[in-house]
Motif scaffolding. Structure first.
Motif, mmCIF file in Angstrom:
data_model
loop_
_atom_site.group_PDB
_atom_site.id
_atom_site.type_symbol
_atom_site.label_atom_id
_atom_site.label_comp_id
_atom_site.label_asym_id
_atom_site.label_seq_id
_atom_site.Cartn_x
_atom_site.Cartn_y
_atom_site.Cartn_z
ATOM 1 N N GLY A 33 11.252 5.401 5.578
ATOM 2 C CA GLY A 33 12.491 4.336 4.729
ATOM 3 C C GLY A 33 13.084 3.281 4.903
ATOM 4 N N VAL A 34 13.988 2.752 6.117
ATOM 5 C CA VAL A 34 14.048 1.974 6.505
ATOM 6 C C VAL A 34 12.829 0.879 6.875
ATOM 7 N N TRP A 35 11.625 1.224 7.226
ATOM 8 C CA TRP A 35 10.421 1.177 7.694
ATOM 9 C C TRP A 35 9.906 0.133 6.447
ATOM 10 N N VAL A 36 9.874 0.896 5.272
ATOM 11 C CA VAL A 36 9.340 0.419 4.301
ATOM 12 C C VAL A 36 9.279 -1.192 3.432
ATOM 13 N N ASP A 37 11.653 -1.236 3.704
ATOM 14 C CA ASP A 37 12.256 -1.438 3.028
ATOM 15 C C ASP A 37 11.850 -3.006 3.770
ATOM 16 N N ARG A 38 12.096 -3.060 5.080
ATOM 17 C CA ARG A 38 11.590 -4.034 5.851
ATOM 18 C C ARG A 38 10.059 -5.337 5.988
ATOM 19 N N LEU A 39 9.261 -4.214 5.371
ATOM 20 C CA LEU A 39 7.892 -4.862 5.373
ATOM 21 C C LEU A 39 7.448 -4.030 3.915
ATOM 22 N N ARG A 40 6.234 -4.952 3.730
ATOM 23 C CA ARG A 40 5.426 -5.240 2.652
ATOM 24 C C ARG A 40 5.018 -3.810 2.427
ATOM 25 N N CYS A 41 5.296 -2.753 0.849
ATOM 26 C CA CYS A 41 4.432 -2.057 0.992
ATOM 27 C C CYS A 41 2.903 -2.141 0.574
ATOM 28 N N ARG A 42 2.659 -2.584 0.019
ATOM 29 C CA ARG A 42 0.947 -2.687 -0.243
ATOM 30 C C ARG A 42 0.233 -2.525 1.015
ATOM 31 N N PRO A 43 0.469 -3.205 2.403
ATOM 32 C CA PRO A 43 -0.490 -3.145 3.357
ATOM 33 C C PRO A 43 0.176 -1.712 3.801
ATOM 34 N N ILE A 44 1.162 -0.869 3.761
ATOM 35 C CA ILE A 44 1.244 0.578 3.943
ATOM 36 C C ILE A 44 0.647 1.633 3.737
ATOM 37 N N MET A 45 0.466 1.136 2.449
ATOM 38 C CA MET A 45 -0.392 1.801 1.807
ATOM 39 C C MET A 45 -1.564 1.911 1.974
ATOM 40 N N LEU A 46 -2.231 0.680 2.409
ATOM 41 C CA LEU A 46 -3.377 1.127 2.510
ATOM 42 C C LEU A 46 -3.541 1.075 4.298
ATOM 43 N N ALA A 47 -3.255 1.318 5.041
ATOM 44 C CA ALA A 47 -2.754 1.752 6.500
ATOM 45 C C ALA A 47 -2.876 3.304 6.750
ATOM 46 N N ALA A 48 -1.774 3.770 5.544
ATOM 47 C CA ALA A 48 -1.506 4.750 5.850
ATOM 48 C C ALA A 48 -2.554 5.874 4.842
ATOM 49 N N THR A 49 -3.430 5.420 4.261
ATOM 50 C CA THR A 49 -4.792 6.222 3.577
ATOM 51 C C THR A 49 -5.600 5.925 4.060
ATOM 52 N N THR A 50 -6.271 4.868 5.351
ATOM 53 C CA THR A 50 -6.898 4.590 6.412
ATOM 54 C C THR A 50 -7.078 6.037 7.573
ATOM 55 N N ALA A 51 -5.646 5.774 7.335
ATOM 56 C CA ALA A 51 -5.356 6.980 8.669
ATOM 57 C C ALA A 51 -5.557 8.371 7.905
ATOM 58 N N SER A 52 -4.967 8.010 6.899
ATOM 59 C CA SER A 52 -5.999 9.792 6.928
ATOM 60 C C SER A 52 -7.295 10.334 6.225
ATOM 61 N N LEU A 53 -8.035 8.785 6.014
ATOM 62 C CA LEU A 53 -9.021 9.513 6.242
ATOM 63 C C LEU A 53 -9.967 9.254 6.898
ATOM 64 N N LEU A 54 -9.322 8.693 8.532
ATOM 65 C CA LEU A 54 -9.673 8.842 9.615
ATOM 66 C C LEU A 54 -9.695 10.070 10.345
ATOM 67 N N LEU A 55 -8.585 10.609 9.960
ATOM 68 C CA LEU A 55 -7.883 11.991 10.627
ATOM 69 C C LEU A 55 -8.771 13.239 9.931
ATOM 70 N N TYR A 56 -9.249 13.082 8.550
ATOM 71 C CA TYR A 56 -9.928 14.109 8.307
ATOM 72 C C TYR A 56 -11.550 14.138 8.356
#
Length: 497
Positions: free
Chosen positions: A92-115
């Motif tokens: 929650g702290v990191w999300v408030d510090r950074l832009r949300c859209r790049p976080i969403m893109l990075a998280a989706t990419t990580a899920s894609l690669l992991l699965y």
């Protein structure tokens, strides 16, 4: 003699229609006129569908391919929720510090690669249960960042007047995607095998990634707020959750509700197959039919809130409708299956409709600079009760039997809603829309908090710790994610979030 000129016909003025009588043309729907929201909606719907399929595919791989025990399958399910307890607060702290859209893109990419590593490991003959556990744990961590950033991003994308409609559409499509994912996940696994089905399901993550990347809105750099110690910023989110009576009320309600909802849902399949005696195919059909309540709830939430008031609507939706779950233990063969359909439909309808109202409320009421930390703090409390509910239901089912355990778990659903009944919600008509930080008075240890009332009237002052509202009762918050969300609706009945 002058010729007579025929008299002109009298001019009759057209009747003047008051402006208030002329019906104004209704604006086009949000999906038609807001391209960025349309991209977010398509991507999130694909994401929810993929999550539902994945949530079914991983246990099928564990049981069918790796021959996992019941305990190991339980650990696999718990691994997806554990990251909320481990990294939820700092996320929650990191999300408030950074832009949300790049976080969403990075998280989706990580899920894609992991699965994607699961079918590749199976093809190489190296797939193990530890691999599945690691994928579930790491993908759960990516989900923590995605959900927290997504919750904080939506208010930046939509104007306040559009947030209610946007939340209704997102929750409705999430319910529909969850139903489709549960129904098609088994069919995909049967036709292609659970491992290959998981590989085919990566297409949904690609679609989600593409849609999120196509959103044109760009957030400004968050440089105005100085960065402080991580522990201090985490404490600010927890302090807001604990000190505000409304946020605190919804967080406690979410934790209690998730405990019992998860409990009865974890016993549902065993109950329907072993106690009621229905087949596996019938179980899937029953769950899909009951889950349609979520679509109905998303469609009617705004109308009920407009007619009754958002606070009163919350009590009706979260207390009356989910209370129908007490009918589920009455389920029997034949016509007796209707007891489950009524109870499950009521729970899904109430959960999703309540989430629509709470999500809109939180986006308007919470200070934007604290929204990520508040969402994460509430989610840690809410999702932390999920494994406890499953464990409690398993112990009760083992000691007392499945049907008595179902009675106890479903009876806890309306009891959990008493948290709302005993709160300020039943003393106000609408939830507030603006929050002001408390201001310390000179020479006093008490605080004076001011805010505009819910009808947009004069600024009111009140005294007391943390401030109080216009009726001397305080302010209103919401339950955790959804929500996000709030409750997670990818499983029948939904969860609080």
């Amino acid at each position: 003699m002058t010729a007579s000129v025929p008299a002109a016909a009298p001019v009759v003025p057209a009747p003047v229609v008051p402006a208030a009588v002329v019906p104004a043309a209704s604006p086009p729907g949000l999906l038609r006129r807001h391209r960025d929201f349309r991209m977010l909606w398509i991507g999130e719907t694909a994401n929810k569908y993929g999550s539902a399929v994945t949530g079914l595919a991983l246990p099928l791989i564990a049981v069918g391919t790796l021959h996992a025990s019941t305990l190991q399958v339980g650990l696999l399910g718990a691994a997806g929720w554990l990251p909320w307890l481990l990294i939820g607060l700092p996320a929650g702290v990191w999300v408030d510090r950074l832009r949300c859209r790049p976080i969403m893109l990075a998280a989706t990419t990580a899920s894609l690669l992991l699965y994607a590593t699961v079918p590749l490991a199976a093809l190489a003959g190296t797939l193990t249960l530890w691999h599945l556990l690691a994928v579930a744990l790491l993908a759960g961590g990516a989900g923590v960042f995605f959900q927290t950033a997504y919750t904080a991003y939506l208010p930046q994308l939509l104007a306040p007047a559009d947030q209610s409609e946007g939340n209704a559409k997102l929750h409705g499509s999430a319910s529909a995607a969850g139903i489709a994912g549960l129904g098609s996940g088994g069919l995909i696994a049967q036709l292609a095998g659970p491992v290959n089905g998981l590989l085919a399901n990566t297409a949904t993550f690609l679609l989600s990634l593409w849609c999120t990347a196509r959103i044109g809105h760009r957030e400004p750099a968050r440089t105005g707020r100085p960065r402080r110690a991580l522990r201090r910023e985490v404490g600010e989110g927890l302090q807001l959750l604990a000190s505000d009576v409304w946020f605190r009320t919804f967080a406690l309600f979410g934790a209690a509700s998730n405990l019992v909802l998860t409990g009865y849902q974890s016993l549902l399949v065993v109950f329907l197959i072993r106690e009621v005696g229905v087949g596996e195919g019938t179980v899937g059909l029953l769950v899909a039919l009951a889950s349609t309540g979520g679509i109905v709830g998303a469609a009617v939430a705004r109308r009920i809130a407009a007619r009754l008031g958002s606070s009163r609507a919350m009590l009706v939706l979260e207390l009356a409708l989910p209370a129908l779950t007490v009918l589920i233990p009455l389920t029997g063969r034949g016509a007796g299956l209707a007891w489950y359909l009524v109870g499950g439909f009521g729970a899904s309808c109430g959960v999703v409709a309540g989430n629509v109202i709470k999500a809109t409320f939180q986006q308007r009421y919470c200070p934007p600079e604290l929204l990520g930390r508040l969402s994460a703090s509430g989610a840690v409390l809410n999702f932390g009760s999920i494994p406890l509910g499953a464990l409690l239901a398993g112990l009760l089912g083992t000691e007392l039997g499945v049907r008595p355990a179902m009675w106890l778990m479903t009876a806890g659903v309306p009891l959990a809603a008493l948290v709302l009944w005993c709160s300020p919600l039943r003393r106000v008509r609408d939830l507030p829309t603006e929050r002001r930080a408390p201001v310390r008075e000179k020479g006093s240890r008490r605080c004076r908090s001011t805010r505009r009332d819910t009808a947009g009237g004069a600024v009111l002052g009140a005294r007391g710790r943390g401030g109080t509202g216009q009726d001397g009762t305080g302010r209103v918050g919401r339950r955790g994610w959804q929500a996000v969300s709030v409750r997670v609706v990818s499983r029948p009945g939904g969860r609080c979030g």
